[in-house]
Each structure stands twice: as structure tokens, then as C-alpha cells.
Design a protein around this motif. Structure first.
Motif, PDB file in Angstrom:
ATOM      1  N   ARG A   1     -12.741 -66.864 -31.252  1.00 30.01           N
ATOM      2  CA  ARG A   1     -13.182 -67.572 -29.966  1.00 30.01           C
ATOM      3  C   ARG A   1     -13.942 -68.930 -30.562  1.00 30.01           C
ATOM      4  O   ARG A   1     -14.043 -69.925 -29.714  1.00 30.01           O
ATOM      5  N   ALA A   2     -14.904 -68.698 -31.449  1.00 26.13           N
ATOM      6  CA  ALA A   2     -15.690 -69.842 -32.066  1.00 26.13           C
ATOM      7  C   ALA A   2     -14.921 -70.947 -32.319  1.00 26.13           C
ATOM      8  O   ALA A   2     -15.174 -72.050 -31.806  1.00 26.13           O
ATOM      9  N   TYR A   3     -13.921 -70.569 -33.126  1.00 22.37           N
ATOM     10  CA  TYR A   3     -12.833 -71.542 -33.457  1.00 22.37           C
ATOM     11  C   TYR A   3     -12.095 -72.217 -32.479  1.00 22.37           C
ATOM     12  O   TYR A   3     -11.969 -73.678 -32.439  1.00 22.37           O
ATOM     13  N   ASP A   4     -11.895 -71.640 -31.401  1.00 29.74           N
ATOM     14  CA  ASP A   4     -11.109 -72.109 -30.399  1.00 29.74           C
ATOM     15  C   ASP A   4     -12.074 -73.222 -29.549  1.00 29.74           C
ATOM     16  O   ASP A   4     -11.622 -74.325 -29.291  1.00 29.74           O
ATOM     17  N   LEU A   5     -13.287 -72.839 -29.408  1.00 20.46           N
ATOM     18  CA  LEU A   5     -14.228 -73.689 -28.737  1.00 20.46           C
ATOM     19  C   LEU A   5     -14.619 -74.860 -29.479  1.00 20.46           C
ATOM     20  O   LEU A   5     -14.823 -75.900 -29.125  1.00 20.46           O
ATOM     21  N   GLU A   6     -14.717 -74.664 -30.943  1.00 14.54           N
ATOM     22  CA  GLU A   6     -15.085 -75.616 -31.833  1.00 14.54           C
ATOM     23  C   GLU A   6     -13.888 -76.850 -31.654  1.00 14.54           C
ATOM     24  O   GLU A   6     -14.429 -78.096 -31.638  1.00 14.54           O
ATOM     25  N   ILE A   7     -12.658 -76.240 -31.816  1.00 13.86           N
ATOM     26  CA  ILE A   7     -11.592 -77.488 -31.903  1.00 13.86           C
ATOM     27  C   ILE A   7     -11.437 -77.989 -30.416  1.00 13.86           C
ATOM     28  O   ILE A   7     -11.158 -79.385 -30.570  1.00 13.86           O
ATOM     29  N   GLN A   8     -11.557 -77.319 -29.345  1.00 13.93           N
ATOM     30  CA  GLN A   8     -11.379 -77.954 -28.147  1.00 13.93           C
ATOM     31  C   GLN A   8     -12.585 -79.003 -27.942  1.00 13.93           C
ATOM     32  O   GLN A   8     -12.348 -80.330 -27.408  1.00 13.93           O
ATOM     33  N   ALA A   9     -13.763 -78.525 -28.506  1.00 12.76           N
ATOM     34  CA  ALA A   9     -14.939 -79.671 -28.296  1.00 12.76           C
ATOM     35  C   ALA A   9     -14.529 -80.725 -29.113  1.00 12.76           C
ATOM     36  O   ALA A   9     -15.066 -81.927 -28.548  1.00 12.76           O
ATOM     37  N   TRP A  10     -14.140 -80.742 -30.128  1.00 13.97           N
ATOM     38  CA  TRP A  10     -13.913 -82.085 -30.986  1.00 13.97           C
ATOM     39  C   TRP A  10     -12.771 -82.532 -30.443  1.00 13.97           C
ATOM     40  O   TRP A  10     -13.049 -83.719 -30.362  1.00 13.97           O
ATOM     41  N   VAL A  11     -11.612 -82.144 -29.899  1.00 12.48           N
ATOM     42  CA  VAL A  11     -10.701 -82.768 -29.291  1.00 12.48           C
ATOM     43  C   VAL A  11     -11.090 -83.463 -27.848  1.00 12.48           C
ATOM     44  O   VAL A  11     -10.940 -84.719 -27.879  1.00 12.48           O
ATOM     45  N   ASP A  12     -12.052 -83.094 -27.159  1.00 14.53           N
ATOM     46  CA  ASP A  12     -12.391 -83.279 -26.032  1.00 14.53           C
ATOM     47  C   ASP A  12     -13.528 -84.635 -26.260  1.00 14.53           C
ATOM     48  O   ASP A  12     -13.429 -85.894 -25.572  1.00 14.53           O
ATOM     49  N   ALA A  13     -14.405 -84.499 -27.333  1.00 14.25           N
ATOM     50  CA  ALA A  13     -15.310 -85.766 -27.536  1.00 14.25           C
ATOM     51  C   ALA A  13     -14.327 -86.845 -28.236  1.00 14.25           C
ATOM     52  O   ALA A  13     -14.784 -87.848 -27.844  1.00 14.25           O
ATOM     53  N   THR A  14     -13.454 -86.452 -28.959  1.00 11.71           N
ATOM     54  CA  THR A  14     -12.679 -87.490 -29.724  1.00 11.71           C
ATOM     55  C   THR A  14     -12.093 -88.215 -28.674  1.00 11.71           C
ATOM     56  O   THR A  14     -12.061 -89.473 -28.563  1.00 11.71           O
TER      57      THR A  14
END
Length: 339
Positions: free
Chosen positions: A281-294
Motif C-alpha cells: 500500500r505504501a508503494y501504491d500511495l508513493e507512486i500515485q503521489a509522485w504522478v499527481d505532483a508531477t
């Protein structure tokens, strides 16, 4: 790329971590697509690329980054290759999520730090995924309220079923305790100033010549102590736990009691067997946060400074392991870009 268009991501490295990120972006993450993968093993790159329509396979990161449909880079290759890949991404001014370590040592991490400063803006998020784990996020939020008072001590436990065959004693620090170095800095809001490593008699379950377990003590500039039990051949499961002791109370995470059974005169549950299960779940949230911010044109999350600081702490930890005693952590002055 417009804010509405999917983010075109090139994934560098298609080993276990990289292939899992390809799957994650393709199946779980919204607003992004994998458009290129890179690996020195051409056949492996082709096999991973074949899982995603329109994805191209490369053996050279530079060729992937030059593609018109690449908007961002995710680095999941071995640590020694990170510096060159990061500098190449800077040449294209591409946003990067770089799995830890940022680089394997403080000197190379400092070179990356200086190169990013020359750009004049942040481009890198370092993959310290525990910051996105729901339990760690709750602990950080609680500490931020100040309800428990000033943190005095942080106790960490990091256990693996078994270490890979190539693991060395120093890698317990550089590859595993690196996570606790970042978690300590983030949770407490302190820099780590010194490291001591104690060496219990190795477990009978550890491979020959591997110093496992180890007990690591961090001193911080806020006056707190953080200790880490690192035991990579515990044999029974993958556990990551943390307990913070403050002036007015304590808080603990990682007990893994989401499901407790009662049967045949016993109670109990299950223990995760590896990091992909415990931190999915941490990896899922991390990648989504990176994509959204980018896609918003922003860079958030752990910075190049955080990657450099972790590298310096681990370097001091390896010296403490090898030579004994207390080793101070040397950091340059924190640049304004990372204030």
C-alpha cells in the motif's frame, strides 16, 4: 504532456523492483502510463515491455529519455548506476522518482545534490516509501500535534526472513538500516549526528561471515536517541516496527494485528514474509503521489537532501561497524533549495 494527459514514464531497471513498478503504474496508478523500460539485459527489458501496449524496450537510459513521449523517469536500477542516470535526467530536465539509495555513498550523493542545485529547482523524489505507509503517516501526524510532548527515544525493529546470498555485513546498514535513517530524520524532525553499531554474537541462522543481527544507535541534533535492531535472517517473517517514547506518552506501529484468530486454545495471526507484502500500500500511495505532483508541475516527498543525508548516515554506520566506536556524521550545510 498537459495536466490532463497521462504522464509518460520511463522505468530504468526491470529487476524485481522495477518490474513491480511497471505493473503498478500499468494496473494501479491513475494518470500515468509506462512508455519505455530500460535494462542492460535486453531480453528482460523486452519481456517486461511486452506486458504494456506501446511500451518500448531499451538498454541505454539516454535513448529512453530522449523519446518524445517520456515525461518522467523512475529509477529502479542498482544503486551504483543511479548517479549517471540522475545526471542524464537533469540534462533533459525530467522529473525523477529514484529508488533508494539515491547513490551508494555521500560523495556521489553530494555531486547529485550540487547538480540539482545548478538546475535551480527540485527534480528528484527519493523512494523512501515508509513516509507513505498509513501507519507511519499516522505516527508522524501524531508527533506533529505535540500531544505526546518532546520525543526522547525511537525504537526500531527491522527483520527479514532470510538475506539474499550476495548480502554482506555492511549491506545491513547501507541497504536495510537506510530506511530507519530516513524514518528517524522524518519522524523526529532531527538530523542524525553520530552512529554506533553494536555486534551481538551472530545468529546460527546467518550465513558464514555475516554479522547478523546488529544493533545500531543514532544520536540526533535534537537530543533524541534512535535505535535499530536489524536482523535479516530471523527465519520467521518480515517485520518493521517502531515505537516512539515521548515526555507524555508513547506510540507504536507495525504490530500487524489487523487479523487475530482464536482457535484450539490459541490466539494469533500471520506475519508478512517480505517487503512487497508489508509495504504494498505504501508503494501504491508513493507512486500515485509522485504522478499527481508531477502532473501539477510540482516535486514533493523525500528530496535529494534526504537521500544525501541518508547516504552520509549509512557511511558513518559502516565505519562504526567495521572499526567500532562512535562515528560522527558529516553533512554540508543544507542548501536553501531544500529548506
Amino acid at each position: 504532456m498537459t495536466e490532463r494527459a497521462p504522464l509518460g514514464v520511463a522505468v530504468i531497471g526491470t529487476g524485481r523492483m522495477g518490474a513491480d513498478h511497471v505493473r503498478r503504474i500499468h494496473e494501479v496508478t491513475s494518470g500515468a502510463r509506462v512508455v519505455a523500460v530500460v535494462d542492460v539485459d535486453a531480453e528482460r527489458a523486452k519481456a517486461v515491455a511486452a506486458r504494456v501496449d506501446g511500451c518500448t524496450a531499451h538498454t541505454d537510459p539516454a535513448s529512453a529519455m530522449a523519446a518524445a513521449d517520456v515525461d518522467a523517469v523512475l529509477i529502479a536500477s542498482p544503486g551504483p548506476a543511479h548517479e549517471a542516470t540522475l545526471l542524464a535526467a537533469f540534462e533533459h530536465d525530467l522529473p525523477v522518482l529514484c529508488e533508494k539509495p539515491l547513490t551508494p555513498d555521500a560523495a556521489s550523493a553530494l555531486r547529485v545534490l550540487e547538480a540539482e542545485q545548478r538546475l535551480g529547482h527540485r527534480r528528484v523524489q527519493v523512494g523512501f516509501m515508509r513516509r507513505y505507509d498509513p501507519e507511519y503517516a499516522k505516527l508522524k501526524a501524531l508527533l506533529t500535534t505535540g500531544q505526546l510532548g518532546r520525543p526522547l527515544m525511537l525504537h526500531n525493529r527491522h527483520r527479514n526472513v532470510a538475506s539474499p546470498p550476495f548480502f554482506t555485513s555492511s549491506m545491513l546498514i547501507s541497504d536495510s538500516v537506510a530506511h530507519e535513517a530516513d524514518a528517524t530524520r522524518w519522524l523526529l524532525g532531527h538530523e542524525i549526528t553520530a552512529v554506533t553499531v553494536l555486534r551481538p554474537t551472530p545468529s546460527a541462522g546467518a550465513p558464514d561471515a555475516l554479522q547478523d543481527p546488529q544493533f545500531v544507535v543514532f544520536e540526533t541534533d535534537g537530543g533524541a536517541l534512535s535505535d535499530v535492531e536489524i536482523f535479516v535472517n530471523c527465519g520467521f517473517g518480515y517485520q518493521v516496527q517502531a515505537e516512539v517514547v515521548c515526555e507524555r506518552g508513547t506510540a507504536r506501529i507495525g504490530d500487524g494485528h489487523a487479523l487475530v484468530t482464536n482457535m484450539a486454545g490459541r490466539w494469533g495471526g500471520t506475519i508478512a514474509q517480505d517487503w512487497t507484502e508489508r509495504f504494498e500500500r505504501a508503494y501504491d500511495l508513493e507512486i500515485q503521489a509522485w504522478v499527481d505532483a508531477t502532473r501539477r508541475g510540482e516535486v514533493t516527498g523525500p528530496s535529494t537532501w534526504d537521500g544525501y543525508a541518508a547516504a552520509a548516515v549509512c557511511e558513518a554506520g559502516v565505519r562504526a561497524l567495521e572499526n567500532g566506536g562512535r562515528v560522527e556524521v558529516g553533512l554540508v550545510e543544507r542548501p536553501a533549495l531544500y529548506a
